[in-house]
Design an enzyme around this catalytic site. Structure first.
Site, mmCIF file in Angstrom:
data_model
loop_
_atom_site.group_PDB
_atom_site.id
_atom_site.type_symbol
_atom_site.label_atom_id
_atom_site.label_comp_id
_atom_site.label_asym_id
_atom_site.label_seq_id
_atom_site.Cartn_x
_atom_site.Cartn_y
_atom_site.Cartn_z
ATOM 1 C CB THR A 90 42.049 -36.069 -25.013
ATOM 2 O OG1 THR A 90 42.335 -35.535 -23.719
ATOM 3 C CG2 THR A 90 42.985 -37.227 -25.302
ATOM 4 C CG LEU A 159 40.244 -20.513 -13.433
ATOM 5 C CD1 LEU A 159 38.996 -21.369 -13.565
ATOM 6 C CD2 LEU A 159 39.975 -19.130 -13.979
ATOM 7 C CB ALA A 160 39.310 -25.015 -9.029
ATOM 8 C CG LEU A 218 51.160 -30.637 -18.734
ATOM 9 C CD1 LEU A 218 51.923 -31.570 -19.674
ATOM 10 C CD2 LEU A 218 49.687 -30.663 -19.108
ATOM 11 C CB ALA A 220 49.818 -27.908 -10.749
ATOM 12 C CB CYS A 273 42.136 -29.598 -16.054
ATOM 13 S SG CYS A 273 41.971 -27.988 -16.805
ATOM 14 C CE LYS A 336 35.029 -27.858 -8.424
ATOM 15 N NZ LYS A 336 36.315 -27.111 -8.546
ATOM 16 N NE ARG A 343 34.663 -28.447 -20.262
ATOM 17 C CZ ARG A 343 35.465 -27.389 -20.376
ATOM 18 N NH1 ARG A 343 36.210 -27.235 -21.458
ATOM 19 N NH2 ARG A 343 35.514 -26.474 -19.432
HETATM 20 C C1 UDX Z 1 41.411 -28.328 -11.686
HETATM 21 C C2 UDX Z 1 42.545 -27.673 -10.871
HETATM 22 O O1 UDX Z 1 42.184 -27.703 -9.475
HETATM 23 C C3 UDX Z 1 42.769 -26.256 -11.347
HETATM 24 O O2 UDX Z 1 43.872 -25.683 -10.643
HETATM 25 C C4 UDX Z 1 43.053 -26.277 -12.851
HETATM 26 O O3 UDX Z 1 43.241 -24.986 -13.334
HETATM 27 C C5 UDX Z 1 41.921 -26.948 -13.591
HETATM 28 O O4 UDX Z 1 41.713 -28.264 -13.071
HETATM 29 P P1 UDX Z 1 38.760 -28.212 -11.661
HETATM 30 O O5 UDX Z 1 38.831 -29.287 -12.673
HETATM 31 O O6 UDX Z 1 37.889 -27.043 -11.923
HETATM 32 O O7 UDX Z 1 40.209 -27.621 -11.392
HETATM 33 O O8 UDX Z 1 38.251 -28.857 -10.279
HETATM 34 P P2 UDX Z 1 38.922 -29.465 -8.976
HETATM 35 O O9 UDX Z 1 38.397 -28.748 -7.805
HETATM 36 O O10 UDX Z 1 40.394 -29.570 -9.066
HETATM 37 O O11 UDX Z 1 38.291 -30.937 -8.943
HETATM 38 C C6 UDX Z 1 38.578 -31.886 -9.947
HETATM 39 C C7 UDX Z 1 37.844 -33.166 -9.682
HETATM 40 O O12 UDX Z 1 38.348 -33.858 -8.558
HETATM 41 C C8 UDX Z 1 36.346 -32.985 -9.408
HETATM 42 O O13 UDX Z 1 35.609 -33.977 -10.078
HETATM 43 C C9 UDX Z 1 36.240 -33.148 -7.915
HETATM 44 O O14 UDX Z 1 34.976 -33.573 -7.505
HETATM 45 C C10 UDX Z 1 37.301 -34.206 -7.663
HETATM 46 N N1 UDX Z 1 37.827 -34.195 -6.288
HETATM 47 C C11 UDX Z 1 38.510 -33.121 -5.821
HETATM 48 C C12 UDX Z 1 37.647 -35.315 -5.479
HETATM 49 O O15 UDX Z 1 37.034 -36.316 -5.890
HETATM 50 N N2 UDX Z 1 38.164 -35.302 -4.210
HETATM 51 C C13 UDX Z 1 38.846 -34.235 -3.710
HETATM 52 O O16 UDX Z 1 39.287 -34.305 -2.531
HETATM 53 C C14 UDX Z 1 39.023 -33.111 -4.532
HETATM 54 P P1 ADP Z 2 38.102 -23.807 -21.529
HETATM 55 O O1 ADP Z 2 37.562 -24.618 -20.390
HETATM 56 O O2 ADP Z 2 39.547 -24.141 -21.841
HETATM 57 O O3 ADP Z 2 37.869 -22.354 -21.367
HETATM 58 P P2 ADP Z 2 35.893 -23.928 -23.430
HETATM 59 O O4 ADP Z 2 35.517 -25.023 -24.361
HETATM 60 O O5 ADP Z 2 34.964 -23.548 -22.327
HETATM 61 O O6 ADP Z 2 37.340 -24.315 -22.851
HETATM 62 O O7 ADP Z 2 36.171 -22.603 -24.247
HETATM 63 C C1 ADP Z 2 36.913 -22.549 -25.434
HETATM 64 C C2 ADP Z 2 36.239 -21.582 -26.393
HETATM 65 O O8 ADP Z 2 37.108 -21.371 -27.493
HETATM 66 C C3 ADP Z 2 34.897 -22.052 -26.964
HETATM 67 O O9 ADP Z 2 33.872 -21.142 -26.611
HETATM 68 C C4 ADP Z 2 35.145 -22.097 -28.493
HETATM 69 O O10 ADP Z 2 34.033 -21.657 -29.247
HETATM 70 C C5 ADP Z 2 36.301 -21.124 -28.631
HETATM 71 N N1 ADP Z 2 37.076 -21.309 -29.867
HETATM 72 C C6 ADP Z 2 37.568 -22.457 -30.398
HETATM 73 N N2 ADP Z 2 38.231 -22.217 -31.552
HETATM 74 C C7 ADP Z 2 38.164 -20.879 -31.772
HETATM 75 C C8 ADP Z 2 38.660 -19.999 -32.790
HETATM 76 N N3 ADP Z 2 39.369 -20.469 -33.821
HETATM 77 N N4 ADP Z 2 38.407 -18.684 -32.679
HETATM 78 C C9 ADP Z 2 37.709 -18.206 -31.635
HETATM 79 N N5 ADP Z 2 37.212 -18.973 -30.654
HETATM 80 C C10 ADP Z 2 37.438 -20.296 -30.707
#
Ligand code: UDX
Ligand code: ADP
Length: 490
Positions: A90, A159-160, A218, A220, A273, A336, A343
């Site tokens: 953001t 993917l989560a 967004l 989902a 996310c 989690k 993050r």
């Molecule tokens: C999420 C989406 O699930 C995934 O599809 C997308 O691609 C990326 O964002 P993620 O952020 O990895 O995945 O984790 P997720 O399992 O969704 O949990 C998100 C947060 O919600 C965590 O902090 C988790 O602890 C919390 N959570 C989840 C709750 O507090 N209660 C629940 O019942 C479920």
């Molecule tokens: P996500 O959760 O979306 O995968 P991350 O921060 O884990 O996000 O990964 C994003 C990656 O993209 C980082 O490793 C960062 O170094 C890389 N990145 C950012 N800008 C560039 C760029 N211009 N060229 C190549 N890699 C980049």
């Protein structure tokens, strides 16, 4: 299609490319990142991200058809299809600060693709991006007069973290968005869909137009986050009325129209996310003048902030309205379980608020301690301790902020023994056996149900030697009686 590249070797790019490489041995998969440390780590058995099942998957393909490189230009040059999976946090500055996605990394990649391409390519948007970003990418890529043809696709990642390998292996659906109006667009969509169809059943590979695909991602995440905020809002009500939010969630979730997932009350959602995607949605709605819609979704994030602050406020009240100078053991810092990712972790807000109250904070986590250290830099009054028992020694309170399975099996009797009495336990994830902990002597504070406390009514609880009968708990607006109606003492 012979070679695919992925720019960005993070939580999304790394696991996704490992799965594609494992499933498609005839394809060469190049994963490129500007971060040399990250790329080096992908080549070792200590991967840069903690993700169950990922190492065996990477080892299956690494060096065979999966390669990690810092040479972004070369990867672009060689690839027929390029995934863009760079970070899109953001914005923290300028217009849309705090709401819109920061597209600087992403735009830089678009320009690099243009600079290093000498033939037609398919470019796939994999990062979460605002709706209509693909259109902007197309404009950049075609900015030199259309010398080369780029087909832009949207292929959002669902993917989560913590279950990434399972989610990639067996996804609920794969979404491929493209320009279905043109022959070239349809061909590009089919080329990418065919990669997934090698292991994903046909009916789960959905094709759509780019904007619908972008918006679906967004929405989902917004829906999932909204369920968490909904149940968390009820947790506040349950605490003041004497209901148990877990029981409510169970009863509500058994309605097949509602379903039982994402109804676990806790300290609030985190991760890269949820918040970002909702704020993107809010920004989008505000831009189109849809104020009511924007306000509706923004309230999901507001409730999440409230839940974190409420948690610390409740802690403070329980601990006699002061935690200054008290050692507080924070168990779990990842957003989690089963990830080292911190993050947007709710633990960060909680710890900051504890520090603001002048607590002595000790953080423990099985996978996220390095990231936790980075978050705090050289902040005073904070320690990092890999061993939960050491963290708990001499503490006034244990605060569970991540539901790591290993925490269920801690020797709580020993932890209790080493703590200052009265010993407090705050379960920010509602995953521990509260009654058992209460019987060990802890004053237990779940989320969304009544605390089990030895404090208020009947004199000292086990292991206590002070005149605790004089203390009034007052937390959660109740008397402090144990929820079974007894005075809580054994
Ligand atoms: C999420 C989406 O699930 C995934 O599809 C997308 O691609 C990326 O964002 P993620 O952020 O990895 O995945 O984790 P997720 O399992 O969704 O949990 C998100 C947060 O919600 C965590 O902090 C988790 O602890 C919390 N959570 C989840 C709750 O507090 N209660 C629940 O019942 C479920
Ligand atoms: P996500 O959760 O979306 O995968 P991350 O921060 O884990 O996000 O990964 C994003 C990656 O993209 C980082 O490793 C960062 O170094 C890389 N990145 C950012 N800008 C560039 C760029 N211009 N060229 C190549 N890699 C980049």
């Amino acid at each position: 299609m012979k070679t695919i590249a992925c720019i960005g070797a993070g939580y999304v790019g790394g696991p996704t490319m490992a799965m594609i490489a494992a499933k498609c041995p005839d394809l060469t998969v190049l994963v490129a990142d500007v971060n040399a440390d990250r790329i080096r780590a992908w080549g070792t058995d200590t991967l840069p991200i903690y993700e169950p099942g990922l190492l065996p998957l990477v080892r299956q393909a690494r060096g065979r058809n999966l390669f990690f490189t810092t040479d972004v230009a070369e990867a672009i040059h060689r690839a027929d299809l390029i995934f863009v999976s760079v970070n899109t946090p953001t914005k923290t500055y300028g217009q849309g600060a705090g709401l819109a996605a920061d597209l600087q990394y992403w735009e830089k990649v678009a320009r690099e693709i243009l600079a290093h391409s000498d033939r037609d390519k398919i470019v796939v948007e994999k990062s979460t991006l605002p709706v209509r970003t693909a259109e902007a990418m197309a404009r950049i890529l075609h900015s030199d007069g259309g010398r080369i043809r780029f087909d832009i696709l949207s292929n959002p990642e669902f993917l989560a973290e913590g279950t990434a390998v399972k989610d990639l292996e067996n996804p609920d659906r794969v979404l491929v968005g493209g320009d279905l109006e043109t022959e070239n667009g349809r061909r590009a969509v089919e080329a990418l869909a065919d990669i997934y169809r090698r292991w994903v059943p046909r009916e789960r590979v959905l094709t759509t137009n780019v904007w619908s695909s972008e918006l679906s991602k967004l929405v989902a995440n917004a829906f999932l986050a909204q369920r968490v905020s909904s149940i968390n809002s009820i947790s506040a009500l349950a605490e003041t009325t004497g209901a148990d939010v877990g029981e409510v969630a169970r009863a509500v979730g058994m309605d097949s129209r509602i379903g039982g997932k994402f109804l676990r009350a806790g300290i609030g959602f985190g991760g890269s996310c949820f918040k970002k995607d909702i704020l993107n949605l809010v920004y989008l709605c505000r831009n189109y003048g849809l104020t009511e819609v924007a306000d509706y979704w923004e309230s999901v994030v507001r409730l999440n902030e409230y839940q974190k602050t409420r948690f610390v406020r409740n802690m403070l009240k329980a601990m006699f309205n002061t935690i200054a100078g008290k050692r507080i053991a924070v168990l779990g810092f990842a957003f989690k379980a089963d990830t080292g990712d911190t993050r947007e972790t709710p633990a960060l807000t909680v710890c900051r608020e504890l520090l603001a109250e002048h607590a002595e904070v000790v953080i423990s986590d099985p996978a996220a301690l390095d990231n936790a250290r980075r978050e705090f830099g050289d902040t005073a009054h904070i320690q990092f301790e890999p061993d939960p028992a050491q963290a708990a020694a001499g503490a006034h309170a244990l605060v569970f902020l991540t539901d790591w399975d290993s925490y269920r099996h801690l020797d709580f009797a020993a932890l209790y023994h080493g703590m200052v009495k009265p010993a407090f336990l705050f379960d920010g994830r509602n995953f521990l056996n509260h009654r058992e902990l209460f019987h060990l002597g802890f004053n237990v504070y779940p989320i969304g149900s009544q605390p089990l406390t030895h404090l208020a009514a009947g004199g000292p609880g086990p292991g206590q030697d002070g005149p605790v009968g004089l203390w009034v708990c007052g937390l959660w607006g109740k008397t402090g009686l144990a929820s079974d109606g007894s005075d809580g003492s054994d």
